[in-house]
Design an enzyme around this catalytic site. Structure first.
Site, PDB file in Angstrom:
ATOM      1  N   GLU A 167       0.813  -1.220   0.000  1.00  0.00           N
ATOM      2  CA  GLU A 167       0.000   0.000   0.000  1.00  0.00           C
ATOM      3  C   GLU A 167       0.850   1.275   0.000  1.00  0.00           C
ATOM      4  OE1 GLU A 167      -2.692  -0.267   3.297  1.00  0.00           O
ATOM      5  OE2 GLU A 167      -3.717  -2.001   2.478  1.00  0.00           O
ATOM      6  N   GLU A 352      -5.259  -8.502   0.812  1.00  0.00           N
ATOM      7  CA  GLU A 352      -5.942  -8.149   2.066  1.00  0.00           C
ATOM      8  C   GLU A 352      -7.419  -7.863   1.816  1.00  0.00           C
ATOM      9  OE1 GLU A 352      -4.382  -4.974   4.464  1.00  0.00           O
ATOM     10  OE2 GLU A 352      -2.306  -5.563   4.055  1.00  0.00           O
TER      11      GLU A 352
HETATM   12  O1  LIG Z   1      -6.521  -1.275   8.094  1.00  0.00           O
HETATM   13  C1  LIG Z   1      -6.426  -2.655   7.970  1.00  0.00           C
HETATM   14  C2  LIG Z   1      -5.158  -3.004   7.190  1.00  0.00           C
HETATM   15  N1  LIG Z   1      -5.134  -2.273   5.936  1.00  0.00           N
HETATM   16  N2  LIG Z   1      -4.023  -2.529   5.115  1.00  0.00           N
HETATM   17  C3  LIG Z   1      -2.713  -2.463   5.785  1.00  0.00           C
HETATM   18  C4  LIG Z   1      -2.712  -3.184   7.126  1.00  0.00           C
HETATM   19  O2  LIG Z   1      -1.469  -3.009   7.765  1.00  0.00           O
HETATM   20  C5  LIG Z   1      -3.874  -2.701   7.967  1.00  0.00           C
HETATM   21  O3  LIG Z   1      -3.867  -3.319   9.236  1.00  0.00           O
END
Ligand SMILES: OC[C@H]1NNC[C@@H](O)[C@@H]1O
Length: 447
Positions: A167, A352
């Protein structure tokens, strides 16, 4: 609702986590300080002053965690490597105890028949590099390349699937534009330059991995979501297009050889990143898959708010998670079909997807989280629908295996399929975890 026959036979069924969120042992065995340690220790940044100092104590409990993972029937697991465990100062001296930990971790996973998918960077930059400017400093690109080479050379005989970054939008914008993530900066222009350096370092790491072994699979994980216009007015439609570029195509376009989206940078020319000759070619280095993280959509209207002239509009719901994120499973289908149509990755993994709800541990150690189960079921249905239309989705990693440190929200926000009682570090499989386990075993023909 779900037809498991639609999912390809070699589909990867798993969960995802990240080092800083679960490992703990923040000051053990030579680990260096990360920007998230510094950010968490700064009062006011993280709810209840929580930090990743102990978290799920996974550093010491990984063997029991992987035993549980195997019992639940998963065939894959996405984890991240803590850069400061490997290179406490970010570059230079290597911490052998850090490498030895990941040797043990990967060996334990493979012993349990679980395929590792390894994320090289999940936000825990060594603080020593931040003191030299962090991702805003182009030198950090070279530091990341060195770090990637060390990790791939050590683990590459057992790890065959790599994710360079998790991300970049969060690392760049939340960390450098909004200031709500580490390192806590509030400068949109810097955040755009950071985005560029993250992408550039991705391209360099892809080449490192392919040089090590061209048969390895490598990709990047992006958080993606539809940007819906609040109305069909030209102003709102234009605002949504800028938001789509701000969240999605600022990464997708350069990764797939299209350069940066003009719809955004024609609007904010002064904030565009400095791009050197050859950068875009490196960023667009061919990858094997795209990791898609999906949680929610955005509804966007025109606004006088600078620099983007867009603003969010609260979605209609009617369902919202404990994070106050709208439950909108159709958005995952929209993302997958759009990515397939506009960029055509060879493969896509849902790296995710998950939700927070207020979980309660019952006297007899149960967590009845029907909302989370229903959330996952509907999002898997969106994946199924996309696969039915020819989108090459080959894996789903629920976020997350364990409740863990949810960044600025601390431990209050629970995403796990497995409940963590932080007072005892006991693990309790939630109803959603039991349901997912049954589904996975059925899908893999293990029942
Ligand atoms: O907010 C939930 C998830 N979102 N994407 C990155 C992860 O590190 C977060 O915990």
């Amino acid at each position: 609702m779900l037809d498991l026959n639609v999912f390809p036979p070699n589909f990867r069924w798993g969960t995802a986590t990240a080092a800083y969120q679960i490992e703990g042992a923040a000051h053990e065995d030579g680990r260096g300080i990360s920007i998230w340690d510094v950010f968490s220790y700064t009062p006011g940044n993280v709810k209840k002053g929580d930090s990743g100092d102990v978290a799920c104590d996974h550093y010491h409990r990984y063997a029991e965690d992987f035993k549980l993972m195997k019992e639940l029937g998963m065939n894959s697991y996405r984890l991240s490597i803590s850069w400061p465990r490997i290179l406490p100062k970010g570059r230079g001296e290597i911490n052998e105890k850090g490498l030895a930990f990941y040797d043990r971790l990967i060996d334990e996973l493979l012993k349990n028949g679980i395929e590792p998918y390894v994320t090289l960077y999940h936000w825990d930059l060594p603080q020593a590099l931040q003191q030299l400017g962090g991702w805003a400093n182009r030198d950090t690109v070279d530091a990341f390349e060195e770090y990637a080479r060390i990790v791939v050379n050590r683990l590459g005989d057992r790890v065959k699937n790599w994710i360079t970054h998790n991300e970049p939008w969060c690392a760049a914008f939340l960390g450098h534009g909004a200031g709500v993530h580490a390192p806590g900066l509030k400068d949109v222009g810097v955040s755009m330059q950071v985005a560029h350096h993250l992408l550039l370092s991705h391209g360099k790491a892809v080449r490192v991995i392919k040089e090590h072994d061209s048969s390895h699979k490598v990709g990047i994980t992006l958080i993606l979501g539809p940007s819906h216009a609040a109305s069909d007015s030209p102003e709102d439609v234009a605002a949504a297009a800028r938001h789509d570029a701000f969240l999605n195509t600022i990464y997708l376009d350069p990764l797939y050889g299209k350069g940066y989206p003009r719809v955004l940078f024609d609007h904010i020319p002064a904030l565009a990143p400095k791009v050197q000759e050859g950068d875009l070619e490196i960023i667009a280095t061919e990858t094997d898959f795209l990791g898609v993280n999906y949680y929610q959509r955005s509804i966007v209207k025109h606004s006088e708010q600078l620099p983007f002239n867009f603003d969010g509009v609260r979605p209609p719901g009617p369902e919202f998670t404990f994070f106050d994120w709208e439950v909108y499973p159709k958005g995952l289908y929209e993302v997958l079909t759009r990515v397939h149509q506009d960029y055509a990755p060879k493969e896509i993994f849902i790296t995710e997807n998950g939700a927070t709800f207020e979980d309660t541990l019952t006297e007899d150690g149960q967590v009845h989280d029907e909302q989370r189960r229903f959330y996952i079921e509907r999002h898997l249905k969106s994946v199924q629908d996309a696969i039915s239309e020819g989108v090459p989705v080959n894996g789903y990693f629920a976020w997350s295996f364990l409740d863990n440190f949810e960044w600025a929200e601390g431990f209050e926000k629970r995403f796990g399929l497995v409940y963590v009682d932080y007072a005892t570090q006991n693990r309790h499989v939630k109803d959603s975890g039991k349901w997912y386990s049954k589904l996975v075993k059925e899908a893999l023909g293990a029942v």
